[in-house]
Design an enzyme around this catalytic site. Sequence first.
Site, PDB file in Angstrom:
ATOM      1  N   HIS A 233       0.570  -1.132   0.279  1.00 43.10           N
ATOM      2  CA  HIS A 233       0.298   0.262   0.074  1.00 43.10           C
ATOM      3  C   HIS A 233       0.825   1.631  -0.100  1.00 43.10           C
ATOM      4  CE1 HIS A 233      -4.165  -2.184   0.520  1.00 43.10           C
ATOM      5  NE2 HIS A 233      -3.573  -2.960   1.148  1.00 43.10           N
ATOM      6  N   ASP A 296      -1.327  -5.097   6.047  1.00 43.88           N
ATOM      7  CA  ASP A 296      -2.689  -5.808   5.466  1.00 43.88           C
ATOM      8  C   ASP A 296      -2.206  -6.122   3.831  1.00 43.88           C
ATOM      9  OD1 ASP A 296      -2.126  -2.827   4.875  1.00 43.88           O
ATOM     10  OD2 ASP A 296      -4.715  -3.529   3.872  1.00 43.88           O
ATOM     11  N   GLU A 297      -2.155  -6.937   2.799  1.00 46.48           N
ATOM     12  CA  GLU A 297      -2.539  -7.684   1.930  1.00 46.48           C
ATOM     13  C   GLU A 297      -1.100  -7.049   0.915  1.00 46.48           C
ATOM     14  OE1 GLU A 297      -6.764  -6.116   0.747  1.00 46.48           O
ATOM     15  OE2 GLU A 297      -5.266  -4.187   1.585  1.00 46.48           O
ATOM     16  N   SER A 298      -0.100  -7.267   1.954  1.00 47.13           N
ATOM     17  CA  SER A 298       1.234  -6.768   1.582  1.00 47.13           C
ATOM     18  C   SER A 298       2.005  -8.346   0.601  1.00 47.13           C
ATOM     19  CB  SER A 298       2.577  -7.186   2.526  1.00 47.13           C
ATOM     20  OG  SER A 298       2.192  -5.376   2.687  1.00 47.13           O
ATOM     21  N   LEU A 299       1.209  -8.446  -1.105  1.00 51.76           N
ATOM     22  CA  LEU A 299       0.880  -9.240  -1.429  1.00 51.76           C
ATOM     23  C   LEU A 299       2.007  -9.653  -2.742  1.00 51.76           C
ATOM     24  CD1 LEU A 299      -2.490  -9.465  -2.320  1.00 51.76           C
ATOM     25  CD2 LEU A 299      -1.596 -10.456  -0.804  1.00 51.76           C
TER      26      LEU A 299
END
Length: 487
Positions: A233, A296-299
Amino acid sequence: MKRLIALVLVLALAATVTVLLLQNGPTMTTPSSAVVPAPVSQVNGEGSFSMDGATASGPLSELLGLPQGDGIVLSLGGDQRAEGYALEVTTTRISITAADEAGLFHGIQSLLQLSRTGVVPVTRIDDYPRFEYRGAMLDVARHFFGVADVKRYIDDIALLKFNYLHLHLTDDQGWRIQIDSWPNLTVHGSTSAVGGIGAGGSGFYTKDDYREIVAYAATRFVTVVPEIDMPGHTNAALSSYPELTCNGSAPALYTGIEVGFSSLCIGSETTYGFVADVLGEIAELTPGPYIHIGGDESLNTTPEDFLAFAHRVGEIGAATGKTLIGWHELGRSTDLPAGTIGQYWSFIEPQEGAAEEAATFEKVIMSPADVAYLDMKYDVMSPYGLEWANGYTHVTDAYNWDPAEIVPGIGDDRILGVEAPIWSETLSTIDEVEFMAFPRIAAIAEKAWSPAGGEWAEFAPRLAAFAQLLDDRGVNYYRTDEVSWIL
Ligand code: TNX
């Protein structure tokens, strides 16, 4: 003929009554003993106190806007629990007693609901919160909301006894807070938003703006929690400083709504200098105890890199002296500073790994996305909002769950509190934010404040009464057909 005249008279009378009811609203003058969130105990009596010519005295009594006098008496020095209050209404006098000012403030919020018709029913309330952290989160990164909008949202949430406002200050689409040591974060990184560059929805808070928000919130007993979301993000930051990327080339500003594609460069020391500078300046702006570091969501960060980053950001964050909060994925790390708080955002039926990750934290904030995410569509009629969290979130869904029944082993003793986030991919005005938040946020307030076990059938009429206060104040809300709004 006589019958016809009688019929016409009856119809005319009915029409007049209807017009009068519509004009005045039958409910406008009906005193209500309903309070949202539900108090711990409330015993109603006979009769009422008239607000006509009422006076008030004691700490915070100026918030009632009444002349000085002993009609409504506020006093400290009670033996109530932290943030709690006792409110007693007799036919001649109202008293609010608390051990702390926050408690008096909460008592005043209850009185505002009870007194809106000008007639306060005789009642005795003893009240205190179930959880010490009652949060609302506003995403100012996907679309920016200026100081006046944020103040309005603070006013809104204070009515429901929320005491934390979490500001999601940075994301792929924009960096919204001035950082003196890295000025391009806002010079460049604040100029984008979902939908466009340089358009409405972009912008940032100067440090003075931010201080103004923090100070305003404090007058409503609301503490601001700033979030700098890392290591994913972060496109707006990477676009502002190519040295934060691993290949040294700055990506373009981003105006879409995908998640999970950006990452700070984990192996580079420049990254940690950046993190230290940013968290240092944020801590300086933050009188409250918490700083949120995202996670979050550190894909687009490998699992090993994610753990390496968690370790470093934990050390740097701890050095600011603040307690860190992270989204539950950070629970993959086993070496975060002691006391770091996890924020659970999976569903009320936990998805793969989420419960285990949340359970590694000593204390957790519950924000289950399928019931507490206020940016989810209500139903097929919702003009904005997303649907990824198990589809629609009706007001009944927002009400019918219990924070202590989600993650095995995480009961009241390990729940710091409950938070209702509102993400702004599809929301660009504060009216839209209010429409998505209300009335569901009242249901979440009840999960955060009231004792467990509330029943929807008992909540719904109280919610309808609360909505009249929203009407008085011009707060936008969704008149879902799950509730009968006319009392
Ligand atoms: C998930 S849940 C996100 C946000 C999005 C949101 C939209 C979580 C911690 N992150 O990045 O804005 O969904 O509903």
